[in-house]
Write an enzyme that holds these catalytic residues in place. Structure first.
Site, PDB file in Angstrom:
ATOM      1  N   TYR A  49     -13.153  -2.607  -2.825  1.00 14.41           N
ATOM      2  CA  TYR A  49     -13.559  -2.622  -1.416  1.00 14.41           C
ATOM      3  C   TYR A  49     -15.074  -2.582  -1.246  1.00 14.41           C
ATOM      4  O   TYR A  49     -15.565  -2.132  -0.213  1.00 14.41           O
ATOM      5  CB  TYR A  49     -12.901  -1.455  -0.685  1.00 14.41           C
ATOM      6  CG  TYR A  49     -11.445  -1.705  -0.339  1.00 14.41           C
ATOM      7  CD1 TYR A  49     -11.056  -2.791   0.451  1.00 14.41           C
ATOM      8  CD2 TYR A  49     -10.443  -0.836  -0.781  1.00 14.41           C
ATOM      9  CE1 TYR A  49      -9.729  -3.014   0.785  1.00 14.41           C
ATOM     10  CE2 TYR A  49      -9.102  -1.052  -0.452  1.00 14.41           C
ATOM     11  CZ  TYR A  49      -8.759  -2.142   0.333  1.00 14.41           C
ATOM     12  OH  TYR A  49      -7.449  -2.354   0.665  1.00 14.41           O
ATOM     13  N   HIS A  55      -2.007  -5.474   1.602  1.00 16.66           N
ATOM     14  CA  HIS A  55      -3.275  -6.198   1.457  1.00 16.66           C
ATOM     15  C   HIS A  55      -2.996  -7.650   1.127  1.00 16.66           C
ATOM     16  O   HIS A  55      -2.052  -7.955   0.389  1.00 16.66           O
ATOM     17  CB  HIS A  55      -4.102  -5.581   0.311  1.00 16.66           C
ATOM     18  CG  HIS A  55      -5.294  -6.407  -0.069  1.00 16.66           C
ATOM     19  ND1 HIS A  55      -6.486  -6.348   0.611  1.00 16.66           N
ATOM     20  CD2 HIS A  55      -5.457  -7.353  -1.037  1.00 16.66           C
ATOM     21  CE1 HIS A  55      -7.350  -7.204   0.072  1.00 16.66           C
ATOM     22  NE2 HIS A  55      -6.750  -7.832  -0.932  1.00 16.66           N
ATOM     23  N   LYS A 106       0.824  -1.219   0.000  1.00 15.32           N
ATOM     24  CA  LYS A 106       0.000   0.000   0.000  1.00 15.32           C
ATOM     25  C   LYS A 106       0.860   1.273   0.000  1.00 15.32           C
ATOM     26  O   LYS A 106       2.070   1.223   0.280  1.00 15.32           O
ATOM     27  CB  LYS A 106      -0.936  -0.032   1.210  1.00 15.32           C
ATOM     28  CG  LYS A 106      -1.962  -1.187   1.171  1.00 15.32           C
ATOM     29  CD  LYS A 106      -2.937  -1.086   2.344  1.00 15.32           C
ATOM     30  CE  LYS A 106      -3.957  -2.217   2.342  1.00 15.32           C
ATOM     31  NZ  LYS A 106      -4.911  -2.108   3.471  1.00 15.32           N
ATOM     32  N   ASN A 141      -2.203   0.356   6.677  1.00 15.04           N
ATOM     33  CA  ASN A 141      -1.600  -0.848   7.261  1.00 15.04           C
ATOM     34  C   ASN A 141      -0.701  -1.643   6.301  1.00 15.04           C
ATOM     35  O   ASN A 141      -0.621  -2.867   6.366  1.00 15.04           O
ATOM     36  CB  ASN A 141      -2.673  -1.725   7.914  1.00 15.04           C
ATOM     37  CG  ASN A 141      -3.729  -2.190   6.940  1.00 15.04           C
ATOM     38  OD1 ASN A 141      -3.637  -1.903   5.746  1.00 15.04           O
ATOM     39  ND2 ASN A 141      -4.710  -2.919   7.420  1.00 15.04           N
ATOM     40  N   GLU A 157     -10.063 -10.657  -7.090  1.00 12.03           N
ATOM     41  CA  GLU A 157      -9.206  -9.471  -6.959  1.00 12.03           C
ATOM     42  C   GLU A 157      -8.079  -9.488  -8.002  1.00 12.03           C
ATOM     43  O   GLU A 157      -7.712  -8.441  -8.528  1.00 12.03           O
ATOM     44  CB  GLU A 157      -8.616  -9.415  -5.548  1.00 12.03           C
ATOM     45  CG  GLU A 157      -9.663  -9.154  -4.472  1.00 12.03           C
ATOM     46  CD  GLU A 157      -9.106  -9.291  -3.060  1.00 12.03           C
ATOM     47  OE1 GLU A 157      -7.911  -9.629  -2.898  1.00 12.03           O
ATOM     48  OE2 GLU A 157      -9.872  -9.056  -2.112  1.00 12.03           O
TER      49      GLU A 157
HETATM   50  P1  GDP Z   1      -7.850  -6.767   5.717  1.00 16.26           P
HETATM   51  O1  GDP Z   1      -8.392  -7.894   4.869  1.00 16.26           O
HETATM   52  O2  GDP Z   1      -7.027  -7.256   6.879  1.00 16.26           O
HETATM   53  O3  GDP Z   1      -7.135  -5.716   4.914  1.00 16.26           O
HETATM   54  O4  GDP Z   1      -9.101  -6.053   6.394  1.00 16.26           O
HETATM   55  P2  GDP Z   1     -10.563  -5.723   5.867  1.00 16.26           P
HETATM   56  O5  GDP Z   1     -10.824  -6.339   4.528  1.00 16.26           O
HETATM   57  O6  GDP Z   1     -11.514  -6.020   6.979  1.00 16.26           O
HETATM   58  O7  GDP Z   1     -10.538  -4.114   5.685  1.00 16.26           O
HETATM   59  C1  GDP Z   1      -9.947  -3.525   4.572  1.00 16.26           C
HETATM   60  C2  GDP Z   1      -9.107  -2.362   5.048  1.00 16.26           C
HETATM   61  O8  GDP Z   1      -9.981  -1.396   5.649  1.00 16.26           O
HETATM   62  C3  GDP Z   1      -8.116  -2.728   6.141  1.00 16.26           C
HETATM   63  O9  GDP Z   1      -6.891  -3.181   5.639  1.00 16.26           O
HETATM   64  C4  GDP Z   1      -7.974  -1.433   6.915  1.00 16.26           C
HETATM   65  O10 GDP Z   1      -6.988  -0.575   6.345  1.00 16.26           O
HETATM   66  C5  GDP Z   1      -9.324  -0.786   6.746  1.00 16.26           C
HETATM   67  N1  GDP Z   1     -10.127  -1.025   7.967  1.00 16.26           N
HETATM   68  C6  GDP Z   1     -10.693  -2.165   8.382  1.00 16.26           C
HETATM   69  N2  GDP Z   1     -11.359  -1.991   9.543  1.00 16.26           N
HETATM   70  C7  GDP Z   1     -11.198  -0.688   9.865  1.00 16.26           C
HETATM   71  C8  GDP Z   1     -11.646   0.122  10.950  1.00 16.26           C
HETATM   72  O11 GDP Z   1     -12.340  -0.331  11.869  1.00 16.26           O
HETATM   73  N3  GDP Z   1     -11.256   1.424  10.927  1.00 16.26           N
HETATM   74  C9  GDP Z   1     -10.502   1.947   9.926  1.00 16.26           C
HETATM   75  N4  GDP Z   1     -10.166   3.251   9.981  1.00 16.26           N
HETATM   76  N5  GDP Z   1     -10.060   1.228   8.883  1.00 16.26           N
HETATM   77  C10 GDP Z   1     -10.401  -0.080   8.858  1.00 16.26           C
END
Ligand code: GDP
Length: 144
Positions: free
Chosen positions: A55, A121, A15, A118, A132
């Site tokens: 997303y 991905h 990222k 973070n 994806e």
């Molecule tokens: P991943 O598969 O671990 O990347 O997580 P997810 O698919 O659940 O979420 C996609 C991205 O959205 C994550 O990598 C985070 O950067 C962001 N995200 C997820 N949950 C949160 C949250 O509660 N707060 C915020 N600010 N960002 C979030």
């Protein structure tokens, strides 16, 4: 055919925060050391349109607009990674979504900036790995 690789690939995106912070090479080293090989790779800037599609499952979450703004904020490095058990093993390597709880030594523990920024991905299912990969790479550019 990408479907022949079901269960053996995952889609990863380094990222914008990790790219800007100069962590591309150390992250790639961790990926190689964990036994993944790169099937397809490209640097790109993700468009708003693609980010919204990518997303989609989060479209009703409070953080959606931050997520879209961030992932489109700078260049990323997208890769299709190959290994047996790719999705599960890669999720283990990158660690929890929230870097403050990601296990020590995981990519997010070492290189993430925050929950929103973070570092990396990784697909969360074999189906999504295929979906994806096809969002990011055109069929003819996938080296399978
Ligand atoms: P991943 O598969 O671990 O990347 O997580 P997810 O698919 O659940 O979420 C996609 C991205 O959205 C994550 O990598 C985070 O950067 C962001 N995200 C997820 N949950 C949160 C949250 O509660 N707060 C915020 N600010 N960002 C979030």
């Amino acid at each position: 055919m990408i479907r022949n690789y079901y269960g053996k690939i995952t889609l990863s995106i380094i990222k914008p925060d990790a790219i800007q912070n100069g962590y591309t090479f150390p992250i790639l080293m961790m990926i190689f050391k964990a036994g993944f090989s790169i099937k397809s790779i490209k640097t790109m800037k993700i468009s708003k349109k693609l980010a919204i599609k990518f997303y989609d499952e989060h479209k009703n979450k409070y953080f959606f607009s931050h997520l879209i703004d961030f992932i489109t904020s700078g260049p990323v490095l997208s890769m299709i990674l190959n290994k047996n058990n790719a999705v599960k093993d890669f999720r283990k390597l990158i660690g929890d979504t929230n870097p403050t709880v990601a296990k020590k030594g995981t990519i997010r523990n070492l290189y993430a900036t925050s929950l929103n920024m973070n570092a990396i991905h990784g697909s969360n299912s074999n189906e999504n790995a295929i979906k994806e990969s096809l969002f990011i790479f055109s069929n003819s550019s996938i080296l399978l």
